[in-house]
Design a protein around this motif. Sequence first.
Motif, PDB file in Angstrom:
ATOM      1  N   ALA A 224       0.789  -1.003   0.038  1.00 37.14           N
ATOM      2  CA  ALA A 224      -0.213  -0.434  -0.018  1.00 37.14           C
ATOM      3  C   ALA A 224       0.953   1.516   0.332  1.00 37.14           C
ATOM      4  O   ALA A 224       1.197   2.300  -0.502  1.00 37.14           O
ATOM      5  CB  ALA A 224      -0.923   0.014   1.566  1.00 37.14           C
ATOM      6  N   LEU A 225       1.935   0.848   0.466  1.00 39.09           N
ATOM      7  CA  LEU A 225       3.003   2.576   1.334  1.00 39.09           C
ATOM      8  C   LEU A 225       3.084   2.952  -0.749  1.00 39.09           C
ATOM      9  O   LEU A 225       3.683   3.583  -1.492  1.00 39.09           O
ATOM     10  CB  LEU A 225       3.631   1.903   1.804  1.00 39.09           C
ATOM     11  N   VAL A 226       3.969   1.329  -1.898  1.00 40.74           N
ATOM     12  CA  VAL A 226       4.278   1.432  -2.516  1.00 40.74           C
ATOM     13  C   VAL A 226       3.939   2.741  -3.438  1.00 40.74           C
ATOM     14  O   VAL A 226       3.746   3.445  -3.953  1.00 40.74           O
ATOM     15  CB  VAL A 226       4.793   0.149  -3.227  1.00 40.74           C
ATOM     16  N   ALA A 227       2.337   1.878  -3.460  1.00 40.54           N
ATOM     17  CA  ALA A 227       1.386   2.513  -4.794  1.00 40.54           C
ATOM     18  C   ALA A 227       0.730   3.982  -4.295  1.00 40.54           C
ATOM     19  O   ALA A 227       1.340   5.120  -5.492  1.00 40.54           O
ATOM     20  CB  ALA A 227      -0.643   2.025  -4.210  1.00 40.54           C
ATOM     21  N   VAL A 228       1.282   4.803  -2.950  1.00 43.25           N
ATOM     22  CA  VAL A 228       0.763   5.765  -2.047  1.00 43.25           C
ATOM     23  C   VAL A 228       1.646   6.545  -2.809  1.00 43.25           C
ATOM     24  O   VAL A 228       2.072   7.360  -3.136  1.00 43.25           O
ATOM     25  CB  VAL A 228       0.540   5.908  -0.710  1.00 43.25           C
ATOM     26  N   TYR A 229       3.291   5.977  -2.878  1.00 40.83           N
ATOM     27  CA  TYR A 229       4.441   6.846  -3.226  1.00 40.83           C
ATOM     28  C   TYR A 229       4.775   6.898  -4.459  1.00 40.83           C
ATOM     29  O   TYR A 229       5.582   7.201  -4.657  1.00 40.83           O
ATOM     30  CB  TYR A 229       5.617   6.631  -2.378  1.00 40.83           C
ATOM     31  N   LEU A 230       3.934   5.943  -5.241  1.00 39.04           N
ATOM     32  CA  LEU A 230       4.711   5.820  -7.059  1.00 39.04           C
ATOM     33  C   LEU A 230       3.337   7.264  -7.485  1.00 39.04           C
ATOM     34  O   LEU A 230       3.529   7.393  -8.433  1.00 39.04           O
ATOM     35  CB  LEU A 230       4.364   4.471  -7.429  1.00 39.04           C
ATOM     36  N   LEU A 231       2.467   7.387  -6.636  1.00 40.30           N
ATOM     37  CA  LEU A 231       1.479   8.429  -7.361  1.00 40.30           C
ATOM     38  C   LEU A 231       1.988  10.117  -7.054  1.00 40.30           C
ATOM     39  O   LEU A 231       2.501  10.204  -5.810  1.00 40.30           O
ATOM     40  CB  LEU A 231       0.283   8.684  -6.338  1.00 40.30           C
ATOM     41  N   PRO A 232       2.169  10.540  -8.252  1.00 43.57           N
ATOM     42  CA  PRO A 232       2.699  11.818  -7.578  1.00 43.57           C
ATOM     43  C   PRO A 232       1.330  13.504  -6.977  1.00 43.57           C
ATOM     44  O   PRO A 232       0.014  12.921  -6.681  1.00 43.57           O
ATOM     45  CB  PRO A 232       1.786  12.681  -9.848  1.00 43.57           C
ATOM     46  N   GLY A 233       2.365  13.685  -5.880  1.00 40.86           N
ATOM     47  CA  GLY A 233       1.742  14.158  -4.875  1.00 40.86           C
ATOM     48  C   GLY A 233       2.853  15.781  -4.564  1.00 40.86           C
ATOM     49  O   GLY A 233       3.647  15.827  -5.481  1.00 40.86           O
ATOM     50  N   PRO A 234       2.468  16.531  -4.071  1.00 43.55           N
ATOM     51  CA  PRO A 234       3.425  17.735  -3.721  1.00 43.55           C
ATOM     52  C   PRO A 234       4.759  17.392  -3.511  1.00 43.55           C
ATOM     53  O   PRO A 234       5.477  18.253  -3.830  1.00 43.55           O
ATOM     54  CB  PRO A 234       2.775  18.339  -2.553  1.00 43.55           C
ATOM     55  N   ASP A 235       5.033  16.340  -2.697  1.00 41.42           N
ATOM     56  CA  ASP A 235       6.061  15.569  -1.549  1.00 41.42           C
ATOM     57  C   ASP A 235       7.330  15.574  -3.316  1.00 41.42           C
ATOM     58  O   ASP A 235       8.031  15.190  -3.135  1.00 41.42           O
ATOM     59  CB  ASP A 235       6.302  14.695  -0.658  1.00 41.42           C
ATOM     60  N   MET A 236       6.522  14.438  -3.522  1.00 41.44           N
ATOM     61  CA  MET A 236       7.263  14.160  -4.885  1.00 41.44           C
ATOM     62  C   MET A 236       7.753  14.903  -5.984  1.00 41.44           C
ATOM     63  O   MET A 236       8.922  15.027  -6.818  1.00 41.44           O
ATOM     64  CB  MET A 236       6.579  13.181  -6.147  1.00 41.44           C
TER      65      MET A 236
END
Length: 202
Positions: A12-24
Amino acid sequence: MDIAVLPLYLSALVAVYLLPGPDMALVIATGAAHGRRLALATSLGVALARGLHVLMSGAGLAALMAANPMLLDLVRWIGAAYLLILAVQVLRSDLRLNASARSERSARSCFLRGFLTNLMNPKALLFCGLFLPQFVSAAHGPALTQFLWLGAVLVLVGFAFDCVYATAAARIGQRMQGKASPLKKWLLPSVLVLMAGRLLAS
């Protein structure tokens, strides 16, 4: 924490961090514009803010904000204003300093930028408050201990992803060196403005 749930949690974390977001977006823009060292400093700031979000959500602040829309809106507006001010400061700094001075930009300022950008995003706090409790089980010891372990994994996995993004963006930035300096100059301020707009629209 329940070891049997760990693979699901990590997935679940990997899926979250692969999605584009402000931090990325912030880490990538910093890496492309200013190099790996400053992007990693930004990543450290983001990681520290994530850790604070875990602690605050564990203390019940996430539930408080979810129950008080006016408080949530206030934090969103403050966060958006901070991002816009930061965009102006970054742009003015780039216009004022020569290339040599920019190369000596303080890692401390990048760390603080990453820290405050994540900290002022109420969605990050709400995410911790809604996501982590799903993996806490009363059958596996004190809930707070489980919450902190889950939060530590969340922060470490996020930092690992940000390090990868920082390194990749820095390499792209090196290839752009001398070819698209106007783009690099405007990249980070533009990302900050877009992040502010997204925060207000969310």
